[in-house]
Design a protein around this motif. Sequence first.
Motif, short mmCIF file in Angstrom:
data_model
loop_
_atom_site.label_atom_id
_atom_site.label_comp_id
_atom_site.label_asym_id
_atom_site.label_seq_id
_atom_site.Cartn_x
_atom_site.Cartn_y
_atom_site.Cartn_z
N THR A 35 -41.87 -5.40 16.09
CA THR A 35 -42.02 -3.97 15.84
C THR A 35 -42.30 -3.74 14.36
OG1 THR A 35 -41.04 -1.79 16.26
CG2 THR A 35 -39.58 -3.48 15.37
N ARG A 36 -42.43 -2.48 14.00
CA ARG A 36 -42.52 -2.08 12.60
C ARG A 36 -41.48 -1.00 12.34
NH1 ARG A 36 -46.38 -3.70 9.21
NH2 ARG A 36 -48.03 -5.01 10.08
N LEU A 37 -40.74 -1.13 11.25
CA LEU A 37 -39.71 -0.18 10.87
C LEU A 37 -40.15 0.54 9.60
CD1 LEU A 37 -36.47 -2.35 11.40
CD2 LEU A 37 -37.63 -0.84 13.04
N VAL A 38 -40.30 1.87 9.72
CA VAL A 38 -40.79 2.69 8.60
C VAL A 38 -39.60 3.33 7.90
CG1 VAL A 38 -42.26 4.62 7.92
CG2 VAL A 38 -42.92 3.14 9.85
N ASP A 39 -39.56 3.20 6.58
CA ASP A 39 -38.49 3.78 5.76
C ASP A 39 -38.76 5.27 5.58
OD1 ASP A 39 -36.59 4.48 3.91
OD2 ASP A 39 -37.25 3.09 2.36
N LEU A 40 -37.83 6.12 6.07
CA LEU A 40 -38.02 7.57 5.99
C LEU A 40 -37.26 8.20 4.82
CD1 LEU A 40 -37.82 8.67 9.74
CD2 LEU A 40 -39.84 8.08 8.38
N SER A 92 -32.59 10.72 10.49
CA SER A 92 -33.07 9.33 10.58
C SER A 92 -33.48 8.80 9.21
CB SER A 92 -34.27 9.25 11.53
OG SER A 92 -34.80 7.94 11.55
N LYS A 93 -33.11 7.56 8.97
CA LYS A 93 -33.52 6.88 7.74
C LYS A 93 -34.58 5.81 8.02
CE LYS A 93 -28.91 7.46 5.68
NZ LYS A 93 -27.71 6.75 5.18
N THR A 94 -34.63 5.33 9.28
CA THR A 94 -35.57 4.28 9.65
C THR A 94 -36.23 4.66 10.97
OG1 THR A 94 -34.14 2.62 8.63
CG2 THR A 94 -35.85 1.83 10.11
N HIS A 95 -37.55 4.58 11.02
CA HIS A 95 -38.33 4.95 12.21
C HIS A 95 -38.89 3.69 12.84
CE1 HIS A 95 -40.48 7.64 14.83
NE2 HIS A 95 -41.67 7.20 14.41
N ALA A 110 -48.14 -5.99 18.33
CA ALA A 110 -48.59 -7.36 18.55
C ALA A 110 -48.10 -8.24 17.40
CB ALA A 110 -50.11 -7.39 18.62
N PRO A 111 -48.05 -9.56 17.61
CA PRO A 111 -47.67 -10.47 16.51
C PRO A 111 -48.57 -10.26 15.29
CG PRO A 111 -47.73 -11.65 18.60
CD PRO A 111 -48.30 -10.29 18.88
N GLU A 112 -48.03 -10.57 14.12
CA GLU A 112 -48.75 -10.30 12.88
C GLU A 112 -50.11 -10.99 12.83
OE1 GLU A 112 -46.71 -9.17 8.76
OE2 GLU A 112 -45.89 -11.01 9.61
N ASP A 113 -50.21 -12.17 13.43
CA ASP A 113 -51.47 -12.92 13.35
C ASP A 113 -52.36 -12.67 14.56
OD1 ASP A 113 -49.88 -14.14 15.22
OD2 ASP A 113 -50.10 -16.17 14.42
N ALA A 114 -52.06 -11.66 15.40
CA ALA A 114 -52.84 -11.40 16.60
C ALA A 114 -54.23 -10.89 16.25
CB ALA A 114 -52.12 -10.39 17.49
N LYS A 153 -49.88 -0.03 12.46
CA LYS A 153 -49.90 -0.72 11.16
C LYS A 153 -50.34 0.21 10.06
CE LYS A 153 -51.64 -4.90 8.88
NZ LYS A 153 -52.52 -6.09 9.03
N GLY A 154 -51.17 1.20 10.40
CA GLY A 154 -51.64 2.15 9.40
C GLY A 154 -50.52 2.98 8.79
N PHE A 155 -49.39 3.08 9.50
CA PHE A 155 -48.24 3.82 8.98
C PHE A 155 -47.30 2.91 8.18
CE2 PHE A 155 -49.78 6.37 12.47
CZ PHE A 155 -49.67 7.66 11.99
N ASP A 156 -47.80 1.74 7.89
CA ASP A 156 -47.07 0.76 7.08
C ASP A 156 -45.78 0.35 7.79
OD1 ASP A 156 -46.97 -0.89 4.78
OD2 ASP A 156 -45.49 0.43 3.89
N GLY A 157 -44.69 0.30 7.11
CA GLY A 157 -43.45 -0.16 7.72
C GLY A 157 -43.32 -1.67 7.63
N ARG A 158 -42.09 -2.10 7.69
CA ARG A 158 -41.80 -3.53 7.59
C ARG A 158 -41.96 -4.18 8.96
NH1 ARG A 158 -36.93 -6.59 8.01
NH2 ARG A 158 -35.76 -4.68 8.45
N PHE A 159 -42.75 -5.26 9.02
CA PHE A 159 -42.92 -5.99 10.28
C PHE A 159 -41.64 -6.76 10.59
CE2 PHE A 159 -44.02 -9.64 12.86
CZ PHE A 159 -44.84 -9.08 13.84
N VAL A 160 -41.12 -6.59 11.80
CA VAL A 160 -39.86 -7.22 12.20
C VAL A 160 -40.05 -7.95 13.51
CG1 VAL A 160 -37.51 -6.77 12.99
CG2 VAL A 160 -38.41 -5.55 11.01
#
Length: 737
Positions: free
Chosen positions: A533-538, A676-679, A685-689, A703-710
């Motif tokens: 997933t991706r976790l976006v810092d709010l 919420s602090k984290t979205h 998909a996997p990072e290398d997909a 991915k366009g909304f950035d966020g940390r890949f987890v």
Amino acid sequence: MVGRGGGGPPGAACRRLPEDQRRDRGWSPPGIGAVSLRAWLEDDPARWDAFVEAAPYRSFSQLWEWGELRREGGWIPLRLAVGDAEAGDRILAGAQLMVRRVPLFGTALAYAPRGPVGALDEDAAWSELVAALRRLAIAERVATIRIEPEATTSSPVGQRLQARFWRRAPANQPTKTRIIDLARSEDELRADLRKKHRQYVAKAERAGLTIERFDGGADPDTIGRALADFHRILTGTGERAGFNTRPPGYYRQVWQALAPANRVRLYVATRDGNRLATLFHITCGGHAAELYGGATPEGTDAHANYLVKWAAILGFKEEGFATYDLWGEPTSGIAHFKEGFGGEPIELVGARDLVVNRAGDLIVRAALTARDQLTSSRRARNQPAATTTVGGFREATETDGATWQALLERVPSGDVLHDWEWAAVAELDGTPVRRFVLEEKGEVVSICSAQVRRTALGRSFWYVPRGPVLDYDHPNAQQRLQRVVDGLRSAAKADRAIAVRIEPRVERDSPAAALFDQIGLKRIDATLQTPDTRLVDLLLDDEALLATFDKDTRYAIRRAEREGVHTSVVDDPNDDRALAELHALVTQTLDRAQYRLPSLERYRAIWRGLAPAGRARIIQARHDGNLEATGLLVIEGDRSIYLYAGSIREAKGETKRFPSYAAQWQMMGTAREMGSKTHDLWGVAPEDAGPDHPWYGYSLFKKGFDGRFVSWAGSWELVVDTAIYRLREVFARLPGR
């Protein structure tokens, strides 16, 4: 005993021990500073209550009558006063202590609910009060004094309690609340309401709801009937929300004790003679506290719970009260509901223990643990099919709902798939849920929801989605996890389960993930939930958050606004139209991608479970009145989840309006407003997909909304029946399988 003082001058109504006896029992002569202070046990109810109501730090829990109410529970109230001997013993500070003895040992615990009170910011008064508490404890054989003042963490009292001799203790009273300043005008108070709250209040008024108000002067028969309806509504609310209520006699006793001084109010919202929502208040000085409340299902549908609270706020303002206390925020849903009425968020310092006798303190703590275990045992006996297994691990009951949800929202491993209300969704999926809790010293420290799938010959497989939930950073995390796994093994074995699959919400290669390997579970490759997933810092403001997005995403959000795409937020649990529109558009989107389509009934189960508790919103993006994108937002504590979403596909050659970008931007803003602090963008998909991956398209959008890949840690299996499990593995490897 120590000296007891009345309302007159020293030596008249104050009965004091001779000097040598006071010294022998821990009392010493009063200290002399800028003023001459002394301590005594007050025995004049009127003088004590007058002091409490006028004190800078004060609470109804410190009123004389409240202490007398506790006698039935085996507590003995003592009112310790500290006063100025040169000013007729004017009380400056004090504490109403509830003393309870440990049977057979003689030692005791003393507890000051929402106390001490008084001029606690004054150094001399505070010092003498603490010294007097110690002396009183010695004289009364009290090992531990627990205080819980109505003071914020940033107050001088909060700073004083940082001293090493104050031991942190579990809070008995709410530590978070909101205080409404009733000095503001009615227009200002109305402006403080969230837009939806104003709409619901107005809607309830148009629907013909009226308000009944009762105070201490109400006729006994009239208030008796009103309290009976109050208890009926409160009990029903507790059963649905998972919190405990007391017998009706308790609330009658509270009313009868506080009514003579007119310190109680009851507000009720009524329609056509039916009482639909209610609030029970207690006052102290210029402060009104909203202690108990609830609404019937019909009342919730009619927004009676919004109207009755608004009416109470205005009613106390009209009476001349200074502040209105919304009294506690146990879950994010309730917190969000109360936040909509405005007010200042307050965090109190909580409870602290003053240990006077260490040996006695051990006895007191053991007695408290035994009491908590006995209470849990009694609750368990009153509930059907409550299974106790290993070391505090037991099957949860309906009364655990609020505690369950509070833990889930507090720790990072909490997830919507473990939400108390998700059981109805799992039931609809054909996998009924077994809920379990792990307790330590009466406190729930882990929760575990296992979905049960039946197989042939009465066997089963269990699945724990995104669980167990516990604080994996706690020093005892491994021991707690081991006890949960041992408890699961025992319960699953009794159910004739073959294995339990566990898929926690912990990150890959984290210390938490390593715990599952360390306790000997079998790691498996397959996962049932999205593995990445991706976790976006709010925590950032709008401009800073936008700056983290890629340029195409920023362009799409701004272009949607220029093209006239408008977003809205739906929070009405009864809005079936918005839900049906969500399902239709998600179905259209998934059909294009050839994915499995969840049923509308499943959406209804999620919405009707989470929306009434304030944990779900539907986000809509429209253009010229037409719905072009929509999504379901879920809030769990300080985490938000982008659960389902759908959008139209513009026709070839049609102007791009980017409604899905507008909806996602609105979703993040709404999530942040709800705490919420984290979205969580919930699955990529996997990072290398590459482009050939089936999730590539919408993963690129996220991915366009950035966020940390987890990447989540994956799955483990707890083998319960080794023979059948191995046979199943062999069968799975046979040719043609």
